[in-house]
Each structure stands twice: as C-alpha cells, then as structure tokens.
Design an enzyme around this catalytic site. Structure first.
Site: not given
Ligand code: UD1
Ligand code: UDP
Length: 371
Positions: A205
């Site tokens: 992601h």
């Molecule tokens: C964010 C964090 C990242 C973390 C990740 C965990 C920042 C800069 N990034 O990235 O460090 O690893 O969360 O998963 O803070 N979206 C949905 N539903 C949601 C949230 C997001 O559909 O509930 C979609 C939207 O299209 C959005 C995109 O995902 O624009 C990105 O969401 P955003 O929270 O900005 O960043 P992540 O890539 O989720």
């Molecule tokens: N995770 C989850 N369901 C999923 C994918 C990931 O519960 O479908 C959990 C996973 O066990 C881990 C956390 O989400 O604890 C990691 O989150 P993510 O990869 O979104 O963010 P990051 O750790 O890279 O910030």
C-alpha cells in the site's frame, strides 16, 4: 495524570491497544481522540470491535486528503480538544499524519508528548512517514524506543538520553494477546479454502510502490513469477489506496493473486501465522512476521525495521520482478529459528509504568520536575 491517546489509522489502533488496555487496568484517567484518517469499516471500526476498545471520546472525522489537508484539519481539531481537556500527556504511536499532527498540536501548547515506536529511520526522505517520525521524535518528551538500535539512532540525533526508554514494540503485546484467540475464532482459512503453508500472503500500500505505475507493475510481475514457480495462491487483502491505483493504471492482476477486502485483526493474524511466506511493504507486517517466525520479503529498497534483516527473518527485494522471485526462494530456505528482536510483549505495561512514575513521583517531589 490525565492521558490523551491520539490515533487515526489501522496500525495505530492495533499498536495502541496494549497501551489502552494498560490504562484501563491501572484505572487511569484517559480518553481517546480518533482523527478518522482511516474511516472504512475494515480499516477502523472492525478493530475497535475485535480488540474490545473503548469508543473514542472525540472523533474529528478528518478522512482522506492531501498531506496538508489531512494534517491541517487534524491540527485545528486536536488543538481545540487539548485546550478544552488539558491532558497532562498526549500519546501517539508510529509515523502517520495523525501522529505528527498530535505531537505538534500538543507541544505548542506545552503539553507533554509520548511517542510510542520512537527512533525508527528508513533514511528515505521521500517517504512521508520518515518526515513524520523525525519531527515527532524531535518534539517528544518521552521517546518509547522499541529496540536498542532505535535508542542509538535517537542518541545520534542529539536527543537527550533522559527522554529515551527502551520498552519493546507494542506490536509484540498485540500479537501475543491475540494469537490464541485468532486460532480459536478465525474461520478465514476454511473460508478461503487454504491450508497451513499452501499459500502466500501479500500486502502492498505504500505510495512509493502503488502510486508508481512501473513499480506496481514490477511487483505484480514478480508475484506472477512466484505463482508460476510454486502453483500456490497469493492472498492479497487489498488496501483501498492500492485498489484505486491498480484501477487507475489499468493494470491486470495476475491469475494467481486472489484479491480480498482488508480483513480484521484475528483473520489477518491467522493468515500471517499460516502463510508459507509473506510479501509486503507494510511496517507492521514486517514486525509481525518476524515475531511469528514466518519468512518475509519486503517490497521496498529500504526499511526502518532493520532488526528484521539482522536476524534473517526478512529481506529487501524492491519492486523488480526477478529480485522478488530470487528473494522469495532465498527466504524459503531460511531456517525459522531467529529471535524476535522487538521485546517481550510487555511494552504497553512498561510505557504506562514510566508515565506513572514520572507524573505521580515527580508531583510529590517538585524539585525533580525540571530534570
Ligand atoms: C496511511 C499512512 C501510512 C500507513 C497507512 C496504514 C500517512 C502519511 N500514511 O496511509 O503511514 O502505513 O495509513 O494503512 O499517514 N482510504 C479509504 N478508506 C479509508 C482510508 C483511506 O478508502 O478508511 C483510501 C482513500 O482513497 C485515500 C487513500 O486510501 O485517499 C489513502 O489514505 P491515507 O490515509 O491518506 O493514506 P494511507 O495510504 O492509508
Ligand atoms: N492488517 C489487518 N488486516 C489486513 C491487513 C493488515 O489487520 O487486511 C494489520 C496487520 O496485522 C498489521 C497492520 O494491519 O498489524 C499493518 O497496517 P498497515 O500495513 O496498513 O500499516 P503500516 O504498518 O505499514 O503502517
């Protein structure tokens, strides 16, 4: 001592759980502020339900946006709550926009900040999380470093050793607290018709991968090579960001990849623990596989979880298809006997104990307060 726990995304909810549980156990005066950076049910509510967390007292409903939009809205909302509630300490976890906003809003109001998972560095400044980590560490009063390595990094940046506490990573607590429950309750293997070690698990992601067509294509091609070599399915609970970008770039998902919606924590833990190998660009997943002793291939050129590489539980493969295949073959030969470098599963307890000592002890010994 009044504690405010700020969180906003999936990994923060998961990794703050042990801290929240300890606050409850110690009957502390605490409350949760949710920025709602994540809001889809399977990135948000599902974790509150499964992990039995108390509802946030405040929800800012910030949602998605550009970095400035998300962080700016959070700063404004968090400042209002801080002014109204006047907590003694704000706790943030990790490296998201929510974390930076929480720390920055608090420090400007002279409220103490505790950073859980301090001292991680990828040394890749185009990664938004790297900027968030550095800034948060440098405005925090309590830096809860997961490992000695993280402590050394903080010291090398000039942060006072008095502020740094090596506690282990709270993800170990969360894994230990939920693994048995996952085995008992999760039906995901049956539902997807999987057996132990007869599938691969994938998560991807990070913007550096999914927002770049060439890298995303390279990753998908690498997974196709793996499928052709082993004839085993690759399960991909796809993050909405990755889904959006695959559609935008009109990329074809290889037949060996089975896309599913993001799953809850118990199902994901069960999928991880039983996978033959995990491929990921997630920070938390690199840690969990290392704890579970499941080989991991990281689809990045760098990692802030260098401990996982040092114990040979993980390898960096980037986004090149051949390198992804080669790295997977290498990790499958790896003996699963490494030591978990992230602590003993009592990080939440240690963090709260440190805060209690600081606040209650110093309150009765005022001379110590400026030390
Ligand atoms: C964010 C964090 C990242 C973390 C990740 C965990 C920042 C800069 N990034 O990235 O460090 O690893 O969360 O998963 O803070 N979206 C949905 N539903 C949601 C949230 C997001 O559909 O509930 C979609 C939207 O299209 C959005 C995109 O995902 O624009 C990105 O969401 P955003 O929270 O900005 O960043 P992540 O890539 O989720
Ligand atoms: N995770 C989850 N369901 C999923 C994918 C990931 O519960 O479908 C959990 C996973 O066990 C881990 C956390 O989400 O604890 C990691 O989150 P993510 O990869 O979104 O963010 P990051 O750790 O890279 O910030």
């Amino acid at each position: 001592m009044k504690v405010l726990i700020i969180l906003g995304t999936r990994p923060e909810i998961i990794k703050m759980t042990p801290v929240i549980r300890e606050c409850r156990r110690q009957k502390l005066d605490f409350f949760i502020l949710h920025t709602n950076q994540h809001y889809s049910k399977n990135l948000d509510k599902i974790f509150f339900e499964e992990l039995e967390l108390p509802q946030p007292k405040y929800n800012l409903r910030v949602g998605s946006g550009s970095h400035a939009e998300e962080t700016g809205k959070m700063l404004i909302g968090i400042e209002k709550v801080l002014t109204k509630e006047g907590p003694d300490v704000v706790l943030v976890e990790g490296d998201t926009n929510t974390v930076l906003a929480g720390a920055l809003a608090a420090v400007k109001l002279h409220i103490k900040v505790g950073h859980v998972e301090a001292g991680l560095r990828s040394y890749f400044r185009k990664m938004p999380e790297e900027i968030n980590r550095i800034l948060t560490d440098h405005c925090s009063d309590f830096l809860f470093a997961p490992t000695k390595k993280a402590r050394e990094i903080l010291l090398s940046e000039g942060i006072s050793e008095k502020k740094i506490f090596v506690t282990g990573n709270t993800i170990v607590d969360t894994v230990y607290q939920n693994l048995k429950l996952a085995r008992k309750k999760s039906k995901i293997l049956d539902r997807l018709n999987l057996k132990k070690e007869n599938y691969f698990l994938l998560t991807a992601h990070r913007p550096e991968n999914v927002d770049k067509k060439e890298r995303l294509k390279g990753i998908l091609e690498g997974l196709d090579l793996i499928y052709k070599k082993f004839n085993l399915l690759i399960i991909y609970p796809i993050h909405p960001r990755a889904k959006k970008m695959i559609n935008k770039f009109k990329l074809k998902v290889p037949e060996g990849i089975r896309l599913i919606e993001p799953v809850g924590y118990l199902d994901f833990l069960q999928l991880e623990a039983n996978a033959k190998l995990v491929l990921t660009d997630s920070g938390g997943v690199q840690e969990e596989t290392c704890i579970l002793k499941v080989p991991c291939v990281t689809l990045r050129d760098n990692t802030e979880r260098a401990e996982t590489l040092e114990v040979n539980g993980n390898v960096l493969a980037g986004a090149n298809s051949q390198k992804i295949l080669k790295s997977s073959l290498k990790m499958l030969k790896q003996k699963r006997n490494w030591k978990n470098p992230f602590g003993d599963g009592r990080a939440g307890e240690k963090i709260i104990k440190i805060l209690i000592n600081k606040f209650f002890y110093e309150a009765s010994h005022p001379k110590l307060q400026n030390r």
